[in-house]
Design a protein around this motif. Structure first.
Motif, PDB file in Angstrom:
ATOM      1  N   ALA A 264      30.544  18.146  67.455  1.00  0.00           N
ATOM      2  CA  ALA A 264      30.748  16.729  67.750  1.00  0.00           C
ATOM      3  C   ALA A 264      30.541  15.868  66.518  1.00  0.00           C
ATOM      4  CB  ALA A 264      29.792  16.292  68.862  1.00  0.00           C
ATOM      5  N   VAL A 265      29.515  16.191  65.719  1.00  0.00           N
ATOM      6  CA  VAL A 265      29.248  15.422  64.505  1.00  0.00           C
ATOM      7  C   VAL A 265      30.329  15.710  63.464  1.00  0.00           C
ATOM      8  CG1 VAL A 265      27.620  15.010  62.630  1.00  0.00           C
ATOM      9  CG2 VAL A 265      26.773  15.368  64.957  1.00  0.00           C
ATOM     10  N   GLY A 266      30.674  16.991  63.360  1.00  0.00           N
ATOM     11  CA  GLY A 266      31.757  17.370  62.449  1.00  0.00           C
ATOM     12  C   GLY A 266      31.420  17.193  60.981  1.00  0.00           C
ATOM     13  N   GLY A 267      32.435  17.192  60.150  1.00  0.00           N
ATOM     14  CA  GLY A 267      32.242  17.005  58.713  1.00  0.00           C
ATOM     15  C   GLY A 267      31.323  18.048  58.117  1.00  0.00           C
ATOM     16  N   ARG A 268      30.315  17.581  57.412  1.00  0.00           N
ATOM     17  CA  ARG A 268      29.384  18.512  56.767  1.00  0.00           C
ATOM     18  C   ARG A 268      28.501  19.234  57.782  1.00  0.00           C
ATOM     19  NH1 ARG A 268      26.835  15.296  51.723  1.00  0.00           N
ATOM     20  NH2 ARG A 268      25.684  17.257  51.653  1.00  0.00           N
ATOM     21  N   CYS A 269      28.484  18.722  59.002  1.00  0.00           N
ATOM     22  CA  CYS A 269      27.667  19.366  60.036  1.00  0.00           C
ATOM     23  C   CYS A 269      28.457  20.378  60.852  1.00  0.00           C
ATOM     24  CB  CYS A 269      27.081  18.317  60.977  1.00  0.00           C
ATOM     25  SG  CYS A 269      25.903  17.238  60.165  1.00  0.00           S
ATOM     26  N   ALA A 270      29.728  20.523  60.580  1.00  0.00           N
ATOM     27  CA  ALA A 270      30.547  21.457  61.349  1.00  0.00           C
ATOM     28  C   ALA A 270      30.046  22.893  61.151  1.00  0.00           C
ATOM     29  CB  ALA A 270      32.003  21.346  60.923  1.00  0.00           C
ATOM     30  N   PRO A 271      30.169  23.715  62.180  1.00  0.00           N
ATOM     31  CA  PRO A 271      29.721  25.108  62.083  1.00  0.00           C
ATOM     32  C   PRO A 271      30.427  25.832  60.942  1.00  0.00           C
ATOM     33  CG  PRO A 271      30.411  24.581  64.328  1.00  0.00           C
ATOM     34  CD  PRO A 271      30.778  23.411  63.482  1.00  0.00           C
ATOM     35  N   ASP A 272      29.697  26.682  60.250  1.00  0.00           N
ATOM     36  CA  ASP A 272      30.303  27.482  59.197  1.00  0.00           C
ATOM     37  C   ASP A 272      30.110  28.966  59.511  1.00  0.00           C
ATOM     38  OD1 ASP A 272      27.638  27.789  58.744  1.00  0.00           O
ATOM     39  OD2 ASP A 272      27.711  27.378  56.596  1.00  0.00           O
ATOM     40  N   ARG A 273      30.403  29.794  58.532  1.00  0.00           N
ATOM     41  CA  ARG A 273      30.312  31.236  58.751  1.00  0.00           C
ATOM     42  C   ARG A 273      28.873  31.660  59.093  1.00  0.00           C
ATOM     43  NH1 ARG A 273      28.551  34.850  56.043  1.00  0.00           N
ATOM     44  NH2 ARG A 273      28.167  33.416  54.327  1.00  0.00           N
TER      45      ARG A 273
ATOM     46  N   GLY B 192      38.827  30.531  62.260  1.00  0.00           N
ATOM     47  CA  GLY B 192      38.956  31.204  60.971  1.00  0.00           C
ATOM     48  C   GLY B 192      37.691  31.863  60.447  1.00  0.00           C
ATOM     49  N   PHE B 193      36.663  31.942  61.304  1.00  0.00           N
ATOM     50  CA  PHE B 193      35.417  32.580  60.867  1.00  0.00           C
ATOM     51  C   PHE B 193      35.186  33.930  61.542  1.00  0.00           C
ATOM     52  CE2 PHE B 193      34.232  27.981  60.479  1.00  0.00           C
ATOM     53  CZ  PHE B 193      34.187  27.955  59.099  1.00  0.00           C
ATOM     54  N   GLY B 194      36.222  34.421  62.167  1.00  0.00           N
ATOM     55  CA  GLY B 194      36.005  35.576  63.031  1.00  0.00           C
ATOM     56  C   GLY B 194      35.795  36.919  62.363  1.00  0.00           C
ATOM     57  N   ARG B 195      36.399  37.113  61.209  1.00  0.00           N
ATOM     58  CA  ARG B 195      36.372  38.469  60.639  1.00  0.00           C
ATOM     59  C   ARG B 195      35.130  38.724  59.801  1.00  0.00           C
ATOM     60  NH1 ARG B 195      40.766  41.543  60.396  1.00  0.00           N
ATOM     61  NH2 ARG B 195      40.256  42.224  58.295  1.00  0.00           N
ATOM     62  N   ASP B 196      34.009  38.734  60.466  1.00  0.00           N
ATOM     63  CA  ASP B 196      32.752  38.975  59.765  1.00  0.00           C
ATOM     64  C   ASP B 196      32.086  40.194  60.396  1.00  0.00           C
ATOM     65  OD1 ASP B 196      30.392  37.058  58.144  1.00  0.00           O
ATOM     66  OD2 ASP B 196      29.817  38.855  59.253  1.00  0.00           O
ATOM     67  N   ARG B 197      31.823  41.210  59.577  1.00  0.00           N
ATOM     68  CA  ARG B 197      31.228  42.443  60.100  1.00  0.00           C
ATOM     69  C   ARG B 197      29.903  42.192  60.798  1.00  0.00           C
ATOM     70  NH1 ARG B 197      33.364  45.209  55.886  1.00  0.00           N
ATOM     71  NH2 ARG B 197      34.616  47.019  56.418  1.00  0.00           N
TER      72      ARG B 197
ATOM     73  N   GLU C 169      37.927  48.307  69.267  1.00  0.00           N
ATOM     74  CA  GLU C 169      38.682  47.050  69.109  1.00  0.00           C
ATOM     75  C   GLU C 169      38.535  46.530  67.691  1.00  0.00           C
ATOM     76  OE1 GLU C 169      38.062  43.472  71.614  1.00  0.00           O
ATOM     77  OE2 GLU C 169      37.657  44.919  73.213  1.00  0.00           O
ATOM     78  N   MET C 170      37.314  46.603  67.226  1.00  0.00           N
ATOM     79  CA  MET C 170      36.980  46.132  65.895  1.00  0.00           C
ATOM     80  C   MET C 170      37.763  46.907  64.838  1.00  0.00           C
ATOM     81  SD  MET C 170      33.106  46.164  64.517  1.00  0.00           S
ATOM     82  CE  MET C 170      32.749  46.002  62.776  1.00  0.00           C
ATOM     83  N   GLU C 171      37.820  48.220  65.012  1.00  0.00           N
ATOM     84  CA  GLU C 171      38.544  49.043  64.052  1.00  0.00           C
ATOM     85  C   GLU C 171      40.037  48.744  64.097  1.00  0.00           C
ATOM     86  OE1 GLU C 171      37.009  52.766  65.300  1.00  0.00           O
ATOM     87  OE2 GLU C 171      35.337  52.698  63.888  1.00  0.00           O
ATOM     88  N   SER C 172      40.525  48.381  65.295  1.00  0.00           N
ATOM     89  CA  SER C 172      41.955  48.111  65.417  1.00  0.00           C
ATOM     90  C   SER C 172      42.350  46.799  64.749  1.00  0.00           C
ATOM     91  CB  SER C 172      42.371  48.123  66.890  1.00  0.00           C
ATOM     92  OG  SER C 172      41.866  46.979  67.538  1.00  0.00           O
ATOM     93  N   VAL C 173      41.370  45.929  64.475  1.00  0.00           N
ATOM     94  CA  VAL C 173      41.716  44.724  63.709  1.00  0.00           C
ATOM     95  C   VAL C 173      41.356  44.890  62.242  1.00  0.00           C
ATOM     96  CG1 VAL C 173      41.484  43.188  65.698  1.00  0.00           C
ATOM     97  CG2 VAL C 173      39.526  43.517  64.175  1.00  0.00           C
ATOM     98  N   GLY C 174      41.072  46.136  61.847  1.00  0.00           N
ATOM     99  CA  GLY C 174      40.884  46.404  60.432  1.00  0.00           C
ATOM    100  C   GLY C 174      39.470  46.268  59.907  1.00  0.00           C
ATOM    101  N   LEU C 175      38.494  46.147  60.808  1.00  0.00           N
ATOM    102  CA  LEU C 175      37.102  46.096  60.354  1.00  0.00           C
ATOM    103  C   LEU C 175      36.453  47.449  60.635  1.00  0.00           C
ATOM    104  CD1 LEU C 175      35.872  42.572  61.567  1.00  0.00           C
ATOM    105  CD2 LEU C 175      36.217  43.316  59.214  1.00  0.00           C
TER     106      LEU C 175
END
Length: 247
Positions: A29-38, A68-73, A98-104
């Motif tokens: 909701a706050v967004g900007g610098r407070c937006a969720p990151d990896r 866009g933060f999904g591919r994290d082992r 499933e994980m292996e099928s997306v290349g992780l």
RNA sequence: CCUCGAGUGGC
């Protein structure tokens, strides 16, 4: 977002999974610098894993994936752990494929988790298979992976196999720590082989490791199971004298 | 290490 991430880490420590959603929503909701990151994803996922909340973890993983933060082992490993901690071993195994099928592919931590998962479930054969697959994948099992397997041997009630694994570990240059010794002793204790437990205890002392309360608990269990009450009392006194309180 | 992932005891 660092401040919010610290808050999430605190919630993880206190196992307050119900409050995580609110913090994530606030960040969005706050967004900007407070937006969720990896890191937000990683922390929240591991919190859900520790709290055995696979449903919430799955929702978060999918949501972050579309950001866009999904591919994290680490996030994926936490997803598996959430299933494991919730007792959903089948779902955990399926998710790994499933994980292996997306290349992780699985890394050191995921392999270790799989060894421990099978070990905890009493599926010793699968645990050993996972350890070998781990090695074959380029991740030589370390003391933690061997410890997980020893725990599995102990739970499966197979002291002979525990000893074999223990010697295999040493032959490969992995130095056993207190937990490895404890699991080996527990395997013998479960079979009432108190003399073997004493032998391991002596071995442990020669490596310079000092016994802690967990080890005394195993020793006492072995003596009690073998009806060696006199030795149990003596060990209990020694434990107190060495400064380990009774829990 | 610097916001983040692995084995934790009894029944």
């Amino acid at each position: 977002h660092r401040i919010f991430n610290v808050i999430l880490a605190a919630l993880k420590k206190e196992r307050r999974w119900e409050d995580i959603r609110e913090v994530l929503d606030e960040m969005g909701a706050v967004g900007g610098r407070c937006a969720p990151d990896r890191a937000t994803l990683v922390i929240a996922m591991s919190a859900y894993a520790d709290c055995a909340r696979p449903r919430e973890a799955r929702v978060l993983l999918d949501a972050m994936g579309s950001m866009g933060f999904g591919r994290d082992r680490r996030a994926y490993t936490s997803m598996v752990k959430a299933y494991v901690n919730a007792g959903q071993t089948g779902a955990a195994v399926q998710f790994v494929s499933e994980m292996e099928s997306v290349g992780l592919s699985a890394d050191l931590h995921l392999w270790t988790l799989l060894v421990s998962m099978y070990g905890r479930a009493g599926a010793l054969v699968d645990a050993e298979l996972a350890l070998e697959q781990m090695r074959a994948s380029g991740y030589p099992p370390n003391v933690i992976a061997y410890g997980a397997l020893l725990n599995g041997c102990s739970r499966a009630g197979n002291a002979q196999e525990a000893r074999r694994v223990f010697e295999d570990m040493r032959a490969r240059g992995v130095t056993p720590d207190q937990r490895c010794f404890r699991s080996l002793m527990l395997a013998y204790a479960r079979e009432g082989l108190s003399a073997e437990v004493e032998r391991v205890w002596a071995e442990m002392l020669t490596t310079g490791l000092s016994p802690n309360r967990a080890m005394y608990t195993v020793l006492l269990r072995a003596y009690c199971k073998a009806n060696r009450i006199r030795e149990a009392k003596a060990a209990y006194s020694t434990m107190l004298r060495e400064g380990h309180s009774c829990d």
